[in-house]
Design an enzyme around this catalytic site. Structure first.
Site, PDB file in Angstrom:
ATOM      1  N   ASN A  11       0.844  -1.196   0.000  1.00  0.00           N
ATOM      2  CA  ASN A  11       0.000   0.000   0.000  1.00  0.00           C
ATOM      3  C   ASN A  11       0.882   1.250   0.000  1.00  0.00           C
ATOM      4  O   ASN A  11       1.856   1.331   0.749  1.00  0.00           O
ATOM      5  CB  ASN A  11      -0.862   0.028   1.274  1.00  0.00           C
ATOM      6  CG  ASN A  11      -1.554   1.375   1.465  1.00  0.00           C
ATOM      7  OD1 ASN A  11      -2.509   1.689   0.767  1.00  0.00           O
ATOM      8  ND2 ASN A  11      -1.056   2.187   2.395  1.00  0.00           N
ATOM      9  N   GLU A  12       0.543   2.203  -0.824  1.00  0.00           N
ATOM     10  CA  GLU A  12       1.266   3.485  -0.873  1.00  0.00           C
ATOM     11  C   GLU A  12       2.774   3.254  -0.730  1.00  0.00           C
ATOM     12  O   GLU A  12       3.441   3.859   0.126  1.00  0.00           O
ATOM     13  CB  GLU A  12       0.723   4.466   0.176  1.00  0.00           C
ATOM     14  CG  GLU A  12      -0.720   4.849  -0.118  1.00  0.00           C
ATOM     15  CD  GLU A  12      -1.241   6.089   0.614  1.00  0.00           C
ATOM     16  OE1 GLU A  12      -0.561   6.606   1.505  1.00  0.00           O
ATOM     17  OE2 GLU A  12      -2.351   6.541   0.261  1.00  0.00           O
ATOM     18  N   TYR A  43      -7.936  11.754  -2.351  1.00  0.00           N
ATOM     19  CA  TYR A  43      -8.859  12.194  -1.300  1.00  0.00           C
ATOM     20  C   TYR A  43      -9.434  13.565  -1.621  1.00  0.00           C
ATOM     21  O   TYR A  43      -8.780  14.413  -2.248  1.00  0.00           O
ATOM     22  CB  TYR A  43      -8.125  12.257   0.045  1.00  0.00           C
ATOM     23  CG  TYR A  43      -7.973  10.886   0.690  1.00  0.00           C
ATOM     24  CD1 TYR A  43      -9.006  10.346   1.428  1.00  0.00           C
ATOM     25  CD2 TYR A  43      -6.813  10.136   0.537  1.00  0.00           C
ATOM     26  CE1 TYR A  43      -8.893   9.087   2.020  1.00  0.00           C
ATOM     27  CE2 TYR A  43      -6.692   8.874   1.125  1.00  0.00           C
ATOM     28  CZ  TYR A  43      -7.744   8.364   1.856  1.00  0.00           C
ATOM     29  OH  TYR A  43      -7.638   7.121   2.435  1.00  0.00           O
ATOM     30  N   GLU A  64      -8.722   3.979  -2.335  1.00  0.00           N
ATOM     31  CA  GLU A  64      -8.946   4.935  -1.238  1.00  0.00           C
ATOM     32  C   GLU A  64      -9.484   6.228  -1.831  1.00  0.00           C
ATOM     33  O   GLU A  64      -8.826   6.844  -2.685  1.00  0.00           O
ATOM     34  CB  GLU A  64      -7.652   5.205  -0.458  1.00  0.00           C
ATOM     35  CG  GLU A  64      -7.205   4.014   0.363  1.00  0.00           C
ATOM     36  CD  GLU A  64      -6.011   4.289   1.273  1.00  0.00           C
ATOM     37  OE1 GLU A  64      -5.811   5.460   1.684  1.00  0.00           O
ATOM     38  OE2 GLU A  64      -5.280   3.329   1.571  1.00  0.00           O
ATOM     39  N   GLN A  66     -13.278   5.606   5.318  1.00  0.00           N
ATOM     40  CA  GLN A  66     -13.227   4.191   5.626  1.00  0.00           C
ATOM     41  C   GLN A  66     -14.578   3.771   6.203  1.00  0.00           C
ATOM     42  O   GLN A  66     -15.378   4.615   6.568  1.00  0.00           O
ATOM     43  CB  GLN A  66     -12.116   3.914   6.610  1.00  0.00           C
ATOM     44  CG  GLN A  66     -10.721   4.253   6.069  1.00  0.00           C
ATOM     45  CD  GLN A  66      -9.614   3.685   6.943  1.00  0.00           C
ATOM     46  OE1 GLN A  66      -9.859   2.982   7.897  1.00  0.00           O
ATOM     47  NE2 GLN A  66      -8.377   4.034   6.592  1.00  0.00           N
TER      48      GLN A  66
HETATM   49  O1  AHR Z   1      -7.059   6.174   4.901  1.00  0.00           O
HETATM   50  C1  AHR Z   1      -6.060   6.720   5.703  1.00  0.00           C
HETATM   51  C2  AHR Z   1      -4.670   6.579   5.104  1.00  0.00           C
HETATM   52  O2  AHR Z   1      -4.606   7.320   3.917  1.00  0.00           O
HETATM   53  C3  AHR Z   1      -4.245   5.209   4.674  1.00  0.00           C
HETATM   54  O3  AHR Z   1      -3.729   4.459   5.725  1.00  0.00           O
HETATM   55  C4  AHR Z   1      -3.174   5.482   3.669  1.00  0.00           C
HETATM   56  O4  AHR Z   1      -3.087   4.481   2.701  1.00  0.00           O
HETATM   57  C5  AHR Z   1      -3.579   6.826   3.092  1.00  0.00           C
HETATM   58  O5  AHR Z   1      -2.535   7.716   3.074  1.00  0.00           O
END
Ligand code: AHR
Length: 492
Positions: free
Chosen positions: A172-173, A239, A296, A345
């Site tokens: 992840n990331e 985001y 995400e 989430q």
């Molecule tokens: O969703 C919160 C965080 O955002 C996650 O852990 C990460 O993958 C992203 O930076």
């Protein structure tokens, strides 16, 4: 009055139900309190998992759930989370509040939860601080029916039959919290780790590689070039931030008009972000074999006053519902490439669909958008055109209306409309060219203001209500869409 024209005679791509997927991380109160309360809790539970949450999520027909992170995934060692709970080692959750993680919720509990809510599991493996062997053994443990050490260990821990594991993420990331790697380095690591993600006992795995942050098209380019079809899906994280600026700021419930429009503009920017990455993917993969997996997305705002540092707890208002609605419309428009999306989430973290407070639970406005949009799951996307007025505040400008339409296998249609105008209702005339409509019903989600939200004392204040829709002809619907609202119309 706005005219919306939907071409019902020209089917587009299928809307993968996984676009309505979710994400649950060991972060704040998502897992502990949100899902897991333990078998001895006075909060009603089955095998430690809250029954109220299971009931609420089953109603959403959740297609897929990602776990255990997020950033947590790359510091998670799965063997710490199996076996008798009182013997599991604790660790510090260094990313999220530096709290103690007691590992009581591990592989068995997660997959048990997935079975309870009838959802597909998407497990994210540890590349950043793990090894290919650890990853290989985890998949073996979960999915093999053989007589080798990992399935034997699983049986010893109480699970005879393997679980189904349809989706697996390799890190992840990895460009950030997952190891601060360059794309070239990660591409090689992906190839190495992925080699050891084996398929056992008939379990087929859709492999998801770590993808880009926001507009980092170079990451996508390198991955498509160097990994190509060794992955089935490539992820993307974007985001919705106030003023499109990091670090997150603003409140979920206290904001003025400019902040309202700014956040919606940030949500709509998802369309530009997708187009950038899709253009690069198309260059390498014009036949669209590799799916874009937006694993995400959602609003990320300043933490709720009084909440724990690092827990990312925020309220959820009517504005969040609008953010969710426009995201789904954008994902539908790119359904030929976007094969999964997971909101961040599930519970008590960021743009959550459920909030809990001890034994109390509420469904957020975002929950209701998921619920109202179920008709789009697996349906055929239809193109919609409209000429909407715009809404402006400061430097921000958004169209007042966002629309999406689909046709289900049973021949019925779902048309969803979001009115982003904070103050004015919109009269709309919808023409479904090629349809022969006999019935139409509609529901609306709104509130007294864009800031309106549900509280533990008034958990149903923002929830869907019936809305009048006129069947003005065999192809023609007419209705008034209230200010700051999301409307779902079902017709056929
Ligand atoms: O969703 C919160 C965080 O955002 C996650 O852990 C990460 O993958 C992203 O930076």
């Amino acid at each position: 009055m706005t005219q919306i024209r939907i071409d019902a005679a020209k089917p587009g791509p299928t809307i993968n139900p996984n676009i309505y997927g979710h994400f649950s991380e060991h972060l704040g109160r998502c897992i502990y309190e949100g899902i897991w309360v333990g078998e001895d809790s006075p909060i009603p539970n089955v095998r430690g998992i809250r029954t109220d949450v299971v009931e609420a999520l089953r109603a959403l027909k959740l297609p897929v759930l990602r776990w255990p992170g997020g950033c947590f995934a790359d510091e998670y060692h799965w063997k710490d989370g199996i076996g008798p709970r009182d013997q599991r080692p604790s660790m510090m959750n260094t990313h999220w509040g530096r709290v103690v993680e007691n590992n009581h919720f591990g592989t068995h509990e997660f997959l048990d939860f997935c079975e309870m809510i009838d959802t597909d599991a998407y497990v994210c493996g540890n590349v950043g601080s793990g090894s290919p062997q650890e990853m290989m053994e985890w998949v073996d443990y979960m999915t093999s029916d053989g007589a080798s050490p990992m399935p034997e260990l699983r049986r010893k821990n109480g699970r005879e039959k393997p679980w189904k594991l349809p989706y697996f993420g390799v890190g992840n990331e990895s460009w950030g919290c997952g190891g601060n790697m360059r794309p070239e380095f990660y591409a090689d690591l992906y190839r190495q780790f992925n080699t050891f993600v084996k398929e056992y006992s008939g379990n087929r795995i859709y492999r998801i590689a770590c993808g880009a942050n926001t507009n980092d098209v170079k990451w996508t380019d390198v991955m498509m070039e160097r990994v190509g079809r060794r992955m089935h899906g490539l992820s993307l994280h974007y985001y919705t931030l106030l003023n499109q600026k990091w670090p997150p700021s603003g409140s979920a419930t206290e904001f003025g008009n400019e902040e309202y429009v700014s956040l919606l503009a940030s949500a709509l920017h998802m369309d530009e972000i997708l187009k950038m990455h899709i253009e690069v993917m198309d260059k390498h993969d014009p036949e669209k074999h590799v799916g874009l997996i937006v694993d995400e997305w959602g609003t990320w705002q300043a933490k709720e006053p009084g909440s724990h540092e690092g827990f990312l707890y925020q309220q959820n208002a009517v504005r969040d519902a609008l953010v969710a609605a426009v995201h789904f419309h954008i994902f539908h428009n790119h359904a030929d490439r976007v094969k999964m999306a997971n909101i961040a989430q599930l519970i008590n973290v960021l743009q959550a669909v459920i909030l809990t407070d001890g034994a109390r639970m509420l469904r957020t406005p975002t929950y209701w958008v998921f619920e109202m949009y179920k008709g789009h799951h697996g349906a055929t996307a239809l193109s919609a055109s409209l000429n909407a007025p715009t809404v402006e505040a400061g430097p921000w400008k958004v169209p007042a209306l966002s629309v999406s339409a689909s046709k289900a296998a049973d021949g019925t249609y779902t048309v969803t409309v979001a009115n982003l105008d904070p103050a004015a209702a919109q009269a709309v005339e919808i023409y479904l060219d090629g349809a022969e409509l006999k019935t139409a019903t509609a529901r609306v989600l709104s509130g007294a203001s864009p800031q309106d939200h549900n509280t533990f004392d008034a958990p149903d204040r923002v929830s869907p209500k019936p809305l009048a829709v006129t069947l003005a002809g065999a192809k023609h619907l007419s209705l008034s869409v209230p200010a700051h609202s999301v409307v779902a119309i079902h017709c056929g």
